[in-house]
Design a protein around this motif. Structure first.
Motif, PDB file in Angstrom:
ATOM      1  N   THR A 123     -20.718 -12.638  -2.519  1.00 28.58           N
ATOM      2  CA  THR A 123     -19.304 -12.339  -2.307  1.00 28.58           C
ATOM      3  C   THR A 123     -18.473 -13.616  -2.346  1.00 28.58           C
ATOM      4  O   THR A 123     -17.410 -13.675  -2.980  1.00 28.58           O
ATOM      5  N   LEU A 124     -18.954 -14.661  -1.671  1.00 28.88           N
ATOM      6  CA  LEU A 124     -18.235 -15.936  -1.679  1.00 28.88           C
ATOM      7  C   LEU A 124     -18.183 -16.534  -3.080  1.00 28.88           C
ATOM      8  O   LEU A 124     -17.176 -17.142  -3.469  1.00 28.88           O
ATOM      9  N   TYR A 125     -19.248 -16.372  -3.823  1.00 29.37           N
ATOM     10  CA  TYR A 125     -19.267 -16.863  -5.203  1.00 29.37           C
ATOM     11  C   TYR A 125     -18.115 -16.244  -5.998  1.00 29.37           C
ATOM     12  O   TYR A 125     -17.397 -16.942  -6.725  1.00 29.37           O
ATOM     13  N   GLN A 126     -17.942 -14.942  -5.839  1.00 29.43           N
ATOM     14  CA  GLN A 126     -16.871 -14.256  -6.566  1.00 29.43           C
ATOM     15  C   GLN A 126     -15.499 -14.662  -6.044  1.00 29.43           C
ATOM     16  O   GLN A 126     -14.584 -14.958  -6.822  1.00 29.43           O
ATOM     17  N   GLU A 127     -15.346 -14.683  -4.724  1.00 33.14           N
ATOM     18  CA  GLU A 127     -14.029 -14.946  -4.139  1.00 33.14           C
ATOM     19  C   GLU A 127     -13.576 -16.382  -4.361  1.00 33.14           C
ATOM     20  O   GLU A 127     -12.372 -16.646  -4.454  1.00 33.14           O
ATOM     21  N   ALA A 186     -33.414 -20.931  -9.491  1.00 29.65           N
ATOM     22  CA  ALA A 186     -33.877 -20.975  -8.106  1.00 29.65           C
ATOM     23  C   ALA A 186     -32.653 -21.017  -7.204  1.00 29.65           C
ATOM     24  O   ALA A 186     -31.575 -21.465  -7.616  1.00 29.65           O
ATOM     25  N   ILE A 187     -32.807 -20.547  -5.970  1.00 24.37           N
ATOM     26  CA  ILE A 187     -31.674 -20.524  -5.045  1.00 24.37           C
ATOM     27  C   ILE A 187     -32.018 -21.281  -3.767  1.00 24.37           C
ATOM     28  O   ILE A 187     -33.175 -21.508  -3.442  1.00 24.37           O
ATOM     29  N   ASP A 188     -30.960 -21.646  -3.050  1.00 27.02           N
ATOM     30  CA  ASP A 188     -31.086 -22.270  -1.737  1.00 27.02           C
ATOM     31  C   ASP A 188     -29.917 -21.781  -0.898  1.00 27.02           C
ATOM     32  O   ASP A 188     -28.759 -21.847  -1.337  1.00 27.02           O
ATOM     33  N   LEU A 189     -30.204 -21.278   0.301  1.00 27.54           N
ATOM     34  CA  LEU A 189     -29.174 -20.741   1.184  1.00 27.54           C
ATOM     35  C   LEU A 189     -28.655 -21.787   2.173  1.00 27.54           C
ATOM     36  O   LEU A 189     -27.924 -21.453   3.097  1.00 27.54           O
ATOM     37  N   GLY A 190     -29.029 -23.062   1.967  1.00 20.88           N
ATOM     38  CA  GLY A 190     -28.679 -24.109   2.915  1.00 20.88           C
ATOM     39  C   GLY A 190     -27.197 -24.313   3.111  1.00 20.88           C
ATOM     40  O   GLY A 190     -26.771 -24.813   4.158  1.00 20.88           O
ATOM     41  N   GLY A 191     -26.376 -23.938   2.143  1.00 23.29           N
ATOM     42  CA  GLY A 191     -24.934 -24.119   2.263  1.00 23.29           C
ATOM     43  C   GLY A 191     -24.247 -23.092   3.124  1.00 23.29           C
ATOM     44  O   GLY A 191     -23.030 -23.194   3.347  1.00 23.29           O
ATOM     45  N   ILE A 192     -24.999 -22.119   3.631  1.00 22.81           N
ATOM     46  CA  ILE A 192     -24.392 -21.054   4.424  1.00 22.81           C
ATOM     47  C   ILE A 192     -25.262 -20.629   5.605  1.00 22.81           C
ATOM     48  O   ILE A 192     -24.786 -19.982   6.541  1.00 22.81           O
ATOM     49  N   ALA A 193     -26.528 -21.052   5.596  1.00 19.92           N
ATOM     50  CA  ALA A 193     -27.498 -20.554   6.579  1.00 19.92           C
ATOM     51  C   ALA A 193     -27.185 -20.985   8.007  1.00 19.92           C
ATOM     52  O   ALA A 193     -27.314 -20.182   8.946  1.00 19.92           O
ATOM     53  N   LYS A 194     -26.774 -22.240   8.211  1.00 20.90           N
ATOM     54  CA  LYS A 194     -26.531 -22.699   9.579  1.00 20.90           C
ATOM     55  C   LYS A 194     -25.371 -21.942  10.213  1.00 20.90           C
ATOM     56  O   LYS A 194     -25.372 -21.676  11.415  1.00 20.90           O
ATOM     57  N   GLY A 195     -24.380 -21.588   9.401  1.00 19.71           N
ATOM     58  CA  GLY A 195     -23.272 -20.791   9.931  1.00 19.71           C
ATOM     59  C   GLY A 195     -23.712 -19.404  10.354  1.00 19.71           C
ATOM     60  O   GLY A 195     -23.262 -18.873  11.367  1.00 19.71           O
ATOM     61  N   TYR A 196     -24.616 -18.820   9.566  1.00 22.27           N
ATOM     62  CA  TYR A 196     -25.178 -17.521   9.934  1.00 22.27           C
ATOM     63  C   TYR A 196     -25.947 -17.640  11.244  1.00 22.27           C
ATOM     64  O   TYR A 196     -25.823 -16.790  12.135  1.00 22.27           O
ATOM     65  N   VAL A 197     -26.727 -18.711  11.376  1.00 24.55           N
ATOM     66  CA  VAL A 197     -27.531 -18.904  12.582  1.00 24.55           C
ATOM     67  C   VAL A 197     -26.642 -19.068  13.804  1.00 24.55           C
ATOM     68  O   VAL A 197     -26.902 -18.487  14.861  1.00 24.55           O
ATOM     69  N   SER A 198     -25.588 -19.874  13.690  1.00 24.91           N
ATOM     70  CA  SER A 198     -24.717 -20.082  14.853  1.00 24.91           C
ATOM     71  C   SER A 198     -24.042 -18.781  15.284  1.00 24.91           C
ATOM     72  O   SER A 198     -23.920 -18.506  16.481  1.00 24.91           O
ATOM     73  N   SER A 199     -23.618 -17.974  14.326  1.00 25.20           N
ATOM     74  CA  SER A 199     -23.029 -16.670  14.673  1.00 25.20           C
ATOM     75  C   SER A 199     -24.071 -15.757  15.308  1.00 25.20           C
ATOM     76  O   SER A 199     -23.773 -15.006  16.243  1.00 25.20           O
ATOM     77  N   HIS A 200     -25.294 -15.826  14.806  1.00 22.92           N
ATOM     78  CA  HIS A 200     -26.377 -15.010  15.365  1.00 22.92           C
ATOM     79  C   HIS A 200     -26.660 -15.401  16.810  1.00 22.92           C
ATOM     80  O   HIS A 200     -26.930 -14.542  17.660  1.00 22.92           O
ATOM     81  N   ILE A 201     -26.582 -16.690  17.102  1.00 22.89           N
ATOM     82  CA  ILE A 201     -26.810 -17.147  18.478  1.00 22.89           C
ATOM     83  C   ILE A 201     -25.736 -16.602  19.414  1.00 22.89           C
ATOM     84  O   ILE A 201     -26.014 -16.313  20.587  1.00 22.89           O
ATOM     85  N   LYS A 261     -14.955 -19.600  18.560  1.00 26.42           N
ATOM     86  CA  LYS A 261     -14.709 -20.036  17.188  1.00 26.42           C
ATOM     87  C   LYS A 261     -15.856 -20.919  16.692  1.00 26.42           C
ATOM     88  O   LYS A 261     -16.488 -21.641  17.452  1.00 26.42           O
ATOM     89  N   ALA A 262     -16.083 -20.836  15.392  1.00 28.69           N
ATOM     90  CA  ALA A 262     -16.936 -21.801  14.710  1.00 28.69           C
ATOM     91  C   ALA A 262     -16.045 -22.895  14.143  1.00 28.69           C
ATOM     92  O   ALA A 262     -14.972 -22.615  13.595  1.00 28.69           O
ATOM     93  N   VAL A 263     -16.480 -24.134  14.279  1.00 25.80           N
ATOM     94  CA  VAL A 263     -15.774 -25.288  13.713  1.00 25.80           C
ATOM     95  C   VAL A 263     -16.804 -26.032  12.857  1.00 25.80           C
ATOM     96  O   VAL A 263     -17.702 -26.683  13.385  1.00 25.80           O
ATOM     97  N   ILE A 264     -16.672 -25.914  11.555  1.00 20.78           N
ATOM     98  CA  ILE A 264     -17.717 -26.394  10.649  1.00 20.78           C
ATOM     99  C   ILE A 264     -17.119 -27.336   9.609  1.00 20.78           C
ATOM    100  O   ILE A 264     -16.131 -27.001   8.958  1.00 20.78           O
ATOM    101  N   THR A 265     -17.727 -28.517   9.496  1.00 18.49           N
ATOM    102  CA  THR A 265     -17.212 -29.575   8.628  1.00 18.49           C
ATOM    103  C   THR A 265     -18.210 -29.911   7.523  1.00 18.49           C
ATOM    104  O   THR A 265     -19.406 -30.013   7.767  1.00 18.49           O
ATOM    105  N   THR A 307     -20.654 -17.739   9.507  1.00 19.25           N
ATOM    106  CA  THR A 307     -21.187 -17.654   8.146  1.00 19.25           C
ATOM    107  C   THR A 307     -20.108 -17.983   7.131  1.00 19.25           C
ATOM    108  O   THR A 307     -20.307 -18.779   6.202  1.00 19.25           O
ATOM    109  N   LEU A 308     -18.945 -17.378   7.310  1.00 24.94           N
ATOM    110  CA  LEU A 308     -17.811 -17.636   6.420  1.00 24.94           C
ATOM    111  C   LEU A 308     -17.399 -19.102   6.491  1.00 24.94           C
ATOM    112  O   LEU A 308     -17.179 -19.748   5.456  1.00 24.94           O
ATOM    113  N   ALA A 309     -17.306 -19.640   7.707  1.00 26.40           N
ATOM    114  CA  ALA A 309     -16.868 -21.027   7.880  1.00 26.40           C
ATOM    115  C   ALA A 309     -17.803 -21.997   7.176  1.00 26.40           C
ATOM    116  O   ALA A 309     -17.359 -22.968   6.547  1.00 26.40           O
ATOM    117  N   ASP A 310     -19.097 -21.747   7.269  1.00 26.81           N
ATOM    118  CA  ASP A 310     -20.076 -22.630   6.636  1.00 26.81           C
ATOM    119  C   ASP A 310     -19.916 -22.612   5.117  1.00 26.81           C
ATOM    120  O   ASP A 310     -19.851 -23.666   4.470  1.00 26.81           O
TER     121      ASP A 310
END
Length: 367
Positions: A123-127, A186-201, A261-265, A307-310
């Motif tokens: 979705t982010l790829y498209q948007e 090949a893919i890597d989710l590293g550009g979004i995974a930490k944001g998903y994890v923080s929201s999950h926590i 809030k998530a604050v991601i840089t 997730t979005l912020a990341d």
């Protein structure tokens, strides 16, 4: 004393901007813990409120989890277990992770969590019109950003690998969760995974009745509720380049006062190398296959959705200031941003005008 010079309207075309500024410093009655690109003030009055903090190394960074409440210790332990579980699920450095198996085999039936993250990525790829792209991974490997064995590929090699970039090429069935990669991709989710994890926590904290909490995952900070005394969390945005004259006398670009809030840089200063006097950083532009040259030093995203912020912190860095602000104008109900340019100029978006403080002059744009 804090000064404010008003905010400007961001119209369809970006007009010349003058600034609104402020001054602030982290209060001296509390300690500040520093992450890769941000800091958060965690000291607070906690009379008769149990607390717990654990640190863990996962997803290639040091992480800190802090919670307050009767079940704080259990909540933090459960959060750390989830961090380790999700890291094992998505790590491209572990041969038995779901993503590594996918990259090796070319096709896999995704677990629910991986499917959710892949769908958010698509979705982010498209948007973002391709500014965020999980298929950039082969180029990350070629540049050596995954191994630390840095090199500058030839333009011929970059062009060859760019043929393997483009999330639109992935074959994904949302009903069955089957994902198939064309040969060589090949893919890597590293550009979004930490944001998903923080929201999950944050969900883990809610499950355990936590009254206040915070996670710092490298440059990713996400807060749960307010501090226990009812005050807002104060999250600092680290100075991305002290050699820039306009930034030479400050430790932080600014301080954000937030709750829930998530604050991601993201910034090129986080991982880079130099060769023949040229600096190459790890944020690659999917359009060129090389380090993004967008005129930005760092991008900070503030959102309830980690997730979005990341994903957007990387995307807007690739876009550059003008496109980033245009994107924000179309999605201002979802996030806000702090943009730091190569000359040290700082721009914030309108939703932050009442919660951002800085020793620097800065520009504020409103939708």
């Amino acid at each position: 004393m804090t000064r404010q010079i008003g905010c400007l309207l961001l119209a369809a075309a970006l007009c010349a901007l003058t600034g609104c500024g402020g001054a602030a410093e982290v209060s001296s009655d509390g300690e500040t813990s520093q992450a890769a690109s941000s800091a958060v003030q965690t000291t607070q009055e906690t009379e008769e409120i149990a607390s717990s903090t654990q640190q863990v190394f996962a997803m290639d960074t040091y992480m800190t989890v802090t919670a307050y409440g009767d079940q704080a210790e259990a909540a933090v332990s459960a959060a750390v277990e989830e961090i380790q579980r999700l890291d094992a699920l998505w790590s491209v450095g572990e041969s038995d992770s779901e993503i590594s198996i996918l990259n090796d085999s070319g096709s896999i039936l995704l677990s629910e969590e991986t499917a959710e993250l892949v769908e958010r990525s698509l979705t982010l790829y498209q948007e973002t019109e391709g500014a965020f792209d999980i298929t950039i991974y082969p180029l990350m490997v070629e540049w050596g950003f995954t191994s630390g064995e840095y090199q500058v590929p030839t333009q011929e090699r970059i062009d060859e690998l760019l043929e393997l970039v483009g999330s639109y090429k992935l074959e994904y069935d949302a009903e069955t969760r089957q994902l198939t990669l064309p040969e060589g991709m090949a893919i890597d989710l590293g550009g979004i995974a930490k944001g998903y994890v923080s929201s999950h926590i944050m969900d883990v904290f809610e499950e355990y009745g936590v009254v206040s909490g915070m996670v710092s995952l490298g440059g990713n900070v996400q807060t749960y509720s307010t501090k226990t005394d009812g005050s807002l969390w104060r999250v600092g945005i680290e100075n991305p380049d002290t050699t820039v004259e306009a930034l030479s006398n400050v430790d932080y670009v600014g301080i954000l006062s937030v709750e829930d809030k998530a604050v991601i840089t993201s910034g090129g200063y986080e991982r880079y190398f130099e060769e023949d006097g040229v600096t190459y950083h790890h944020i690659l532009d999917p359009a060129t296959g090389s380090s993004a040259r967008s005129g930005l030093l760092s991008v900070t995203i503030v959102s309830e959705d980690g997730t979005l912020a990341d994903g957007l912190s990387t995307s807007l860095f690739v876009m550059g200031k003008e496109r980033a602000l245009e994107y924000w104008a179309a999605h201002s109900d979802e996030f806000d941003a702090v943009l730091v340019e190569e000359d040290g100029s700082v721009t914030i978006t309108g939703g932050l005008k009442d919660c951002f403080e800085s020793d620097l002059d800065y520009t504020c744009v409103e939708n």
